[in-house]
Write an enzyme that holds these catalytic residues in place. Structure first.
Site, mmCIF file in Angstrom:
data_model
loop_
_atom_site.group_PDB
_atom_site.id
_atom_site.type_symbol
_atom_site.label_atom_id
_atom_site.label_comp_id
_atom_site.label_asym_id
_atom_site.label_seq_id
_atom_site.Cartn_x
_atom_site.Cartn_y
_atom_site.Cartn_z
ATOM 1 N N HIS A 199 0.572 -1.357 0.284
ATOM 2 C CA HIS A 199 -0.065 0.316 -0.039
ATOM 3 C C HIS A 199 0.663 0.972 -0.275
ATOM 4 C CE1 HIS A 199 -2.911 2.976 1.280
ATOM 5 N NE2 HIS A 199 -3.539 2.439 1.056
ATOM 6 N N GLU B 161 -4.428 1.902 -7.037
ATOM 7 C CA GLU B 161 -4.117 2.797 -6.113
ATOM 8 C C GLU B 161 -3.654 4.243 -6.139
ATOM 9 O OE1 GLU B 161 -7.271 1.067 -2.714
ATOM 10 O OE2 GLU B 161 -4.783 1.833 -2.107
HETATM 11 P P1 PGA Z 1 -9.993 5.827 0.729
HETATM 12 O O1 PGA Z 1 -8.753 4.884 1.242
HETATM 13 O O2 PGA Z 1 -11.366 4.681 0.221
HETATM 14 O O3 PGA Z 1 -10.093 6.222 2.529
HETATM 15 O O4 PGA Z 1 -9.834 6.710 0.050
HETATM 16 C C1 PGA Z 1 -8.194 3.606 -0.440
HETATM 17 C C2 PGA Z 1 -7.301 2.969 0.286
HETATM 18 O O5 PGA Z 1 -5.859 3.387 0.969
HETATM 19 O O6 PGA Z 1 -7.216 1.427 -0.221
#
Ligand code: PGA
Length: 257
Positions: A98, A172
């Site tokens: 992540h 992401e």
């Molecule tokens: P968010 O986070 O939906 O709060 O923008 C997404 C993530 O980090 O997977």
């Protein structure tokens, strides 16, 4: 041929006590314990709550995961937890790479690659996160950046069971994540998902989108070609939000199945 399943999951990141996480899991079990047709649901609680949340959800269709795991199976790695330990606590999914871990905790393409192999070695599903910064987006480098990250993580893995077939990828974009993120435009998501689908779509299990997903934009995001599910933070931290997103996924699956 039926369409592949959609994946819709949430990571709690560093939120929720054990009591809060278990209450969430109990509600989820009560509402969708038998599963959501066309959708695989998964919850990634903090490690402190993983065993209890996994016990509540049992061997049912809603999966649990861990937010990070080390590449070694055991040893002198203070503060870390291993894939076998995560599996022992019930995890079936290992989130890897992540952007918050890449930015703050020294996660690199090299460590991501090793962790993917550790997850597969133990029969767990790696959920490999990739995504570009606002600067890379601004100079038009999103596709190259993301394809480079994914190639680094997955290049050389065997195809089929135990290899690429087990792998989930989540696109992401860093500029879309969290409270300072902005909602993506569908065409921005489409550009990267199109490239990921062309390169990896037939080989991995699914490619998810994450970053400022809301109950308002989820249906549009699911319609973007190549998007095989949603990986959600804030909008799913209240159970009503997650249930709403699962219902959106079900409607999408019904409409396209
Ligand atoms: P968010 O986070 O939906 O709060 O923008 C997404 C993530 O980090 O997977």
């Amino acid at each position: 041929m039926s369409r592949p399943e959609l994946w819709i999951g949430t990571s709690f990141k560093m939120t929720k006590t054990r009591v809060q996480a278990v209450a969430y899991a109990r509600r989820l079990l009560a509402e969708v314990g038998a599963g959501v047709p066309g959708v695989t649901a998964f919850v990634i609680p903090p490690a402190t709550a993983l065993a209890e949340v996994s016990a509540v959800l049992g061997a049912g269709p809603v999966l649990t995961g861990v937010q990070n795991a080390h590449w070694e199976d055991e040893g002198a790695w203070t503060g870390e937890l291993s894939v076998p330990q995560a599996a022992d606590a019930g995890a079936r999914i290992v989130e890897i790479g992540h952007s918050e871990r890449r930015a703050h905790f020294g996660e690199t393409d090299a460590t991501v690659r090793r962790k993917v192999r550790a997850a597969l070695r133990h029969g767990l599903t790696p959920l490999v996160c990739c995504g570009e910064s606002a600067e890379v987006l601004a100079r038009g480098g999103s596709v190259d950046h993301v394809l480079g990250q994914v190639e680094s993580a997955l290049g050389g893995l065997p195809s089929g069971p135990g290899g690429l077939e087990e792998v989930l990828v989540a696109y992401e974009p860093i500029w879309a994540i969290g409270e300072h993120g902005r909602e993506p435009r569908p065409e921005e998501v489409a550009a990267v998902h199109g490239a990921l689908a062309a390169e990896w779509g037939d080989r991995v299990r699914a490619v998810l989108y994450g970053g400022s997903v809301t109950t308002g934009n989820a249906a549009d995001l699911l319609r973007v070609p190549g998007v095989g599910g949603l990986f959600v933070g804030r909008s799913a931290w209240e159970i009503e939000g997650y249930l709403d997103l699962l219902a959106t996924g079900r409607r999408h699956a019904d409409a396209t199945g």
